[in-house]
Design a protein around this motif. Sequence first.
Motif, PDB file in Angstrom:
ATOM      1  N   PHE A 161      35.982 -35.814 -22.584  1.00 36.01           N
ATOM      2  CA  PHE A 161      35.666 -34.803 -21.582  1.00 36.01           C
ATOM      3  C   PHE A 161      36.963 -34.117 -21.146  1.00 36.01           C
ATOM      4  O   PHE A 161      38.064 -34.656 -21.349  1.00 36.01           O
ATOM      5  CB  PHE A 161      34.906 -35.391 -20.383  1.00 36.01           C
ATOM      6  CG  PHE A 161      35.519 -36.630 -19.793  1.00 36.01           C
ATOM      7  CD1 PHE A 161      36.520 -36.551 -18.841  1.00 36.01           C
ATOM      8  CD2 PHE A 161      35.069 -37.881 -20.189  1.00 36.01           C
ATOM      9  CE1 PHE A 161      37.076 -37.694 -18.294  1.00 36.01           C
ATOM     10  CE2 PHE A 161      35.610 -39.029 -19.642  1.00 36.01           C
ATOM     11  CZ  PHE A 161      36.625 -38.933 -18.691  1.00 36.01           C
ATOM     12  N   GLN A 172      33.024 -41.730 -19.716  1.00 35.59           N
ATOM     13  CA  GLN A 172      32.893 -41.289 -21.094  1.00 35.59           C
ATOM     14  C   GLN A 172      31.459 -41.478 -21.584  1.00 35.59           C
ATOM     15  O   GLN A 172      30.898 -40.598 -22.235  1.00 35.59           O
ATOM     16  CB  GLN A 172      33.868 -42.044 -22.006  1.00 35.59           C
ATOM     17  CG  GLN A 172      33.805 -41.634 -23.463  1.00 35.59           C
ATOM     18  CD  GLN A 172      34.120 -40.165 -23.712  1.00 35.59           C
ATOM     19  OE1 GLN A 172      35.005 -39.595 -23.089  1.00 35.59           O
ATOM     20  NE2 GLN A 172      33.390 -39.544 -24.630  1.00 35.59           N
ATOM     21  N   TYR A 227      29.320 -38.793 -20.096  1.00 39.09           N
ATOM     22  CA  TYR A 227      29.601 -37.514 -20.755  1.00 39.09           C
ATOM     23  C   TYR A 227      28.860 -37.415 -22.091  1.00 39.09           C
ATOM     24  O   TYR A 227      28.282 -36.386 -22.418  1.00 39.09           O
ATOM     25  CB  TYR A 227      31.105 -37.366 -20.956  1.00 39.09           C
ATOM     26  CG  TYR A 227      31.531 -36.046 -21.530  1.00 39.09           C
ATOM     27  CD1 TYR A 227      31.433 -34.877 -20.782  1.00 39.09           C
ATOM     28  CD2 TYR A 227      32.049 -35.961 -22.816  1.00 39.09           C
ATOM     29  CE1 TYR A 227      31.834 -33.653 -21.300  1.00 39.09           C
ATOM     30  CE2 TYR A 227      32.451 -34.745 -23.340  1.00 39.09           C
ATOM     31  CZ  TYR A 227      32.348 -33.597 -22.580  1.00 39.09           C
ATOM     32  OH  TYR A 227      32.743 -32.391 -23.096  1.00 39.09           O
ATOM     33  N   GLU A 228      28.865 -38.509 -22.835  1.00 44.09           N
ATOM     34  CA  GLU A 228      28.186 -38.522 -24.132  1.00 44.09           C
ATOM     35  C   GLU A 228      26.672 -38.423 -23.962  1.00 44.09           C
ATOM     36  O   GLU A 228      25.999 -37.754 -24.742  1.00 44.09           O
ATOM     37  CB  GLU A 228      28.563 -39.785 -24.906  1.00 44.09           C
ATOM     38  CG  GLU A 228      30.003 -39.773 -25.377  1.00 44.09           C
ATOM     39  CD  GLU A 228      30.484 -41.115 -25.919  1.00 44.09           C
ATOM     40  OE1 GLU A 228      29.666 -42.066 -26.033  1.00 44.09           O
ATOM     41  OE2 GLU A 228      31.691 -41.220 -26.220  1.00 44.09           O
ATOM     42  N   GLU A 268      28.780 -30.747 -16.657  1.00 46.67           N
ATOM     43  CA  GLU A 268      30.154 -30.899 -17.154  1.00 46.67           C
ATOM     44  C   GLU A 268      30.909 -31.905 -16.297  1.00 46.67           C
ATOM     45  O   GLU A 268      30.667 -32.022 -15.103  1.00 46.67           O
ATOM     46  CB  GLU A 268      30.881 -29.556 -17.112  1.00 46.67           C
ATOM     47  CG  GLU A 268      32.230 -29.560 -17.788  1.00 46.67           C
ATOM     48  CD  GLU A 268      32.149 -29.887 -19.274  1.00 46.67           C
ATOM     49  OE1 GLU A 268      32.612 -30.983 -19.660  1.00 46.67           O
ATOM     50  OE2 GLU A 268      31.643 -29.057 -20.045  1.00 46.67           O
ATOM     51  N   ILE A 269      31.803 -32.618 -16.924  1.00 45.32           N
ATOM     52  CA  ILE A 269      32.732 -33.496 -16.219  1.00 45.32           C
ATOM     53  C   ILE A 269      34.120 -32.879 -16.350  1.00 45.32           C
ATOM     54  O   ILE A 269      34.552 -32.544 -17.458  1.00 45.32           O
ATOM     55  CB  ILE A 269      32.750 -34.927 -16.806  1.00 45.32           C
ATOM     56  CG1 ILE A 269      31.407 -35.614 -16.585  1.00 45.32           C
ATOM     57  CG2 ILE A 269      33.886 -35.738 -16.189  1.00 45.32           C
ATOM     58  CD1 ILE A 269      31.290 -36.994 -17.214  1.00 45.32           C
TER      59      ILE A 269
END
Length: 173
Positions: free
Chosen positions: A123, A89, A92-93, A100-101
Motif C-alpha cells: 500500500f 497489508q 489492503y489485499e 485506499e490505505i
Amino acid sequence: MVKKPLAISMVVVVLMFALFAAMDKGSQPETSGSPVVHAAETGKPAPTFSLLNMEGKEVKLEDYKGKKVMLNFWATWCPPCKAEMPAMQQLYEKAGSSFEILAIAIDPENDVTGFVNEYELTFPILLDKNGTVNSNYGIISIPTTFLIDEDGKMQKKHIGMMTLEQMEEFMEP
C-alpha cells in the motif's frame, strides 16, 4: 558536592531548550497543504496535504476524493506500528478498490525502504519529511489512524494499534 547540582542544572537547561525549540517549531509556516489545524476533528474536512511516496512521486489527499481513505501515521521504530502492519497489508489485499490505505511515515530519515521490504508492504507509503502533516493532524501518539470519507471529511479516529478485525470494523460506515 558541586558536581551533582551542576549536572541537574545542565539537564534542566537542556530540557528547557528542547521545550522551547519544540514550541517554536509549531510557529513555522505551512508548506504542504491546508493551514495548520492542530487536531483533526471528526465531521470536519480532513486537512489537505501533498507528500512524496517511496518512489518520489507527489501524492495529494485530494487525489482520493470520491474514495474512502484509511490514513495511518506510523514510524519504523514503533513496536505497535510494527505489530499492526501485517494486518494493514492483509486489509489492503482484501479491500481491492473499495478504499485506499495511505500510511504516513513520520520518521523518513530512518530506513523506511528496509521496513517496507521486510514487511512486504504494497500500500502507498508517504514520507512526512518536515513533520508538517503530522502536526496538522495533531498526532500525539502513534500509530494513529483516521477514516476519511468520500467527501474528504473525517469520520473516525483511532489511537493505538489495531488488529485486522478492528480495522475491518473501523472501515465500516
